[in-house]
Structure formats: C-alpha cells, structure tokens
Design a protein around this motif. Structure first.
Motif, PDB file in Angstrom:
ATOM      1  N   GLU A 152      -6.546   5.468  -3.699  1.00 13.04           N
ATOM      2  CA  GLU A 152      -6.519   6.628  -2.537  1.00 13.04           C
ATOM      3  C   GLU A 152      -7.676   7.445  -2.485  1.00 13.04           C
ATOM      4  O   GLU A 152      -8.104   7.626  -1.506  1.00 13.04           O
ATOM      5  N   ARG A 191      -5.996   4.808   6.063  1.00 13.17           N
ATOM      6  CA  ARG A 191      -5.039   5.823   6.316  1.00 13.17           C
ATOM      7  C   ARG A 191      -3.805   5.477   6.692  1.00 13.17           C
ATOM      8  O   ARG A 191      -3.401   4.432   7.188  1.00 13.17           O
ATOM      9  N   ALA A 192      -2.606   6.454   6.130  1.00 12.70           N
ATOM     10  CA  ALA A 192      -1.507   5.877   6.152  1.00 12.70           C
ATOM     11  C   ALA A 192      -1.264   6.266   7.967  1.00 12.70           C
ATOM     12  O   ALA A 192      -1.340   7.629   8.227  1.00 12.70           O
ATOM     13  N   LYS A 217       0.326   9.987  -4.723  1.00 15.39           N
ATOM     14  CA  LYS A 217       0.762  11.481  -4.459  1.00 15.39           C
ATOM     15  C   LYS A 217       1.589  12.119  -5.519  1.00 15.39           C
ATOM     16  O   LYS A 217       1.443  13.413  -5.956  1.00 15.39           O
ATOM     17  N   ARG A 247       0.221   4.706  -2.274  1.00 17.04           N
ATOM     18  CA  ARG A 247       0.271   5.730  -1.870  1.00 17.04           C
ATOM     19  C   ARG A 247       1.133   6.711  -2.525  1.00 17.04           C
ATOM     20  O   ARG A 247       0.974   8.017  -2.852  1.00 17.04           O
ATOM     21  N   SER A 248       2.361   6.422  -2.541  1.00 17.02           N
ATOM     22  CA  SER A 248       3.418   7.108  -3.246  1.00 17.02           C
ATOM     23  C   SER A 248       3.130   7.601  -4.743  1.00 17.02           C
ATOM     24  O   SER A 248       3.438   8.635  -5.017  1.00 17.02           O
ATOM     25  N   GLN A 283       0.654  -1.187   0.186  1.00 20.37           N
ATOM     26  CA  GLN A 283      -0.038  -0.082   0.084  1.00 20.37           C
ATOM     27  C   GLN A 283       0.822   1.275  -0.050  1.00 20.37           C
ATOM     28  O   GLN A 283       0.321   2.200  -0.485  1.00 20.37           O
ATOM     29  N   ASP A 284       2.108   1.199   0.588  1.00 26.12           N
ATOM     30  CA  ASP A 284       2.887   2.313   0.525  1.00 26.12           C
ATOM     31  C   ASP A 284       3.446   2.945  -1.014  1.00 26.12           C
ATOM     32  O   ASP A 284       3.512   3.993  -1.463  1.00 26.12           O
ATOM     33  N   LEU A 335      -7.332   2.487   0.205  1.00 28.21           N
ATOM     34  CA  LEU A 335      -6.048   2.051   1.069  1.00 28.21           C
ATOM     35  C   LEU A 335      -6.018   2.334   2.395  1.00 28.21           C
ATOM     36  O   LEU A 335      -4.943   2.096   3.052  1.00 28.21           O
TER      37      LEU A 335
END
Length: 237
Positions: free
Chosen positions: A190, A197-198, A142, A138-139, A134-135, A195
């Motif tokens: 996202e 919350r980070a 963004k 997210r990256s 998931q990171d 995903l």
C-alpha cells in the motif's frame, strides 16, 4: 556513475519510488542494482525492532546495459533529482525529447544505515502459494496503520516505536492456519503504491489479485506495479 534511463517517465518512476521510501524513513536508503538491461530498486518498508524485514522492489528497463550494486542515501538521490530539474528548467518538451534517454547520476555516497541491503533474497526457486485480493491487502494495511498510530504515545522513543511496528506488522497476514506471511507485506504494498488506487465503484473481484510466492524464509508478494519481499525477524513471526 550515471545510469541511462529510456525516457523522462522512467526518471519519474524512480523519483516516485524514492519519494514513497522517504515518507516511510526519510533518513533511509535505496539499493540500486544493474543487471544488464534492467535496473532493480530496493527500499525498506520496515526493518529492525525484532520484526520482519520487508522490502519494496521495482524493476525498470535501462536504455544502456549496466552492471553495478550500490546502496545510497535517499536524501542524496533527492539531491540528484533537484540537479536534473535545474538542468531541465525552461526546456520545453517536444515530440523528440519526450522519448529521449535521460541520464540519472548515482550518488557516490554509500549508505551506512542499511543493514537490510545485505540480505539478498533468492533470484530463483520461488514457489507459488496463491492469490490475494487487493481489497484484503488494503484492509490489512489500514488496520495495522491505525493500530500503530493508536499504540504510539506522544514522545515515544524510536526503539519503542520500532518494536511496536515489529509486533503489529509481524503478525500472520492470513491467520494462524494459513501460510505465515507477515502483515507487513500489506503495508509495504500500500505504502509504495503497488496496489493502485481503491475505487468505491470498483468491483474487488475485477481487480488484479496479488500473487504470493515463497522461497525458504522469504516471501514475495507481486502485482503488476511492483513486488514486496519479506523475511521473518527475531520475534519469530
């Protein structure tokens, strides 16, 4: 037509899905499909501009079986939520009412600007391609969001914005030597909250990975919160 949802939390789930879709395209649409005991909701994260078609999908249980397929304006759904709120105003929740089925009217208006709704992804034949942390998603989301924001000058027309988004979100998510899933799946996952919350303290290795599947020209990214469906566009991505 009315749908019978199991409880108030299910209505909140539908409302959240509609709200997130409106943040992406306020004048957009939602496709509601009843398959017996389940409700399948689709909304477009992106379409047009020569880029990929990327759809968010969420599946909920129904309290009463239904068979239908309707694509309605998001704004009309928001009006239905407002009516439900007015009917429920002043009603204090009780242990019995919290889990009580609730009716959700489906607008009679058919959306006329949702060509994506006619693109039916396959129900079967999906092959597992692997897992995506998931990171990483997210990256990628963004990075793409920042690129779109930086590349859209003030006063840009809708066509120019759509084409830029098609180029950025149509690029391969994992590089040229990996499966050609478009980066737009990261944005959709996202934007629709699939995903979660980070957390700065969370270990990425301990997070639920997203599962990537393929079927013909279609890709599907699945998490415990929902699914993203993507198909390549005219730009060839």
């Amino acid at each position: 037509m009315r749908l019978l949802l199991p409880d108030l939390s299910s209505l909140t789930d539908v409302r959240t899905f509609v709200g997130r879709a409106r943040q992406i395209e306020d004048g957009g649409a939602i496709r509601l499909v009843g398959h017996g005991p389940v409700l399948v909701m689709y909304a477009a994260a992106m379409h047009g501009g020569g880029g990929p078609t990327v759809l968010a999908m969420r599946v909920l249980a129904l309290a009463e079986p239904a068979e239908f397929d309707a694509t309605v304006p998001l704004a009309s759904m928001a009006d239905r939520f407002a009516r439900i709120d007015r009917l429920m105003a002043g009603a204090r929740p009780t242990p019995k009412s919290v889990g009580k089925p609730i009716e959700m009217p489906v607008p009679p208006t058919t959306a006329t600007n949702a060509g994506w709704a006619g693109m039916a992804p396959p129900r079967t034949g999906w092959a597992v391609e692997g897992l995506l942390p998931q990171d990483v998603l997210r990256s990628a989301a963004k990075t793409g969001i920042d690129e779109v924001a930086a590349g859209v000058p003030s006063g840009s027309g809708a066509a120019a914005v759509a084409r830029l988004r098609g180029i950025i979100w149509g690029r391969p998510l994992l590089g040229d030597d990996a499966p050609a899933v478009p980066s737009g799946v990261a944005f959709a996952a996202e934007a629709f909250g699939f995903l979660g919350r980070a957390s700065a303290s969370a270990d990425p290795a301990q997070e639920d990975a997203a599962t990537l599947h393929s079927a013909g020209r279609w890709w599907r990214l699945s998490t415990s919160r929902g699914h993203v469906l993507a198909r390549s566009g005219a730009l060839g991505f």
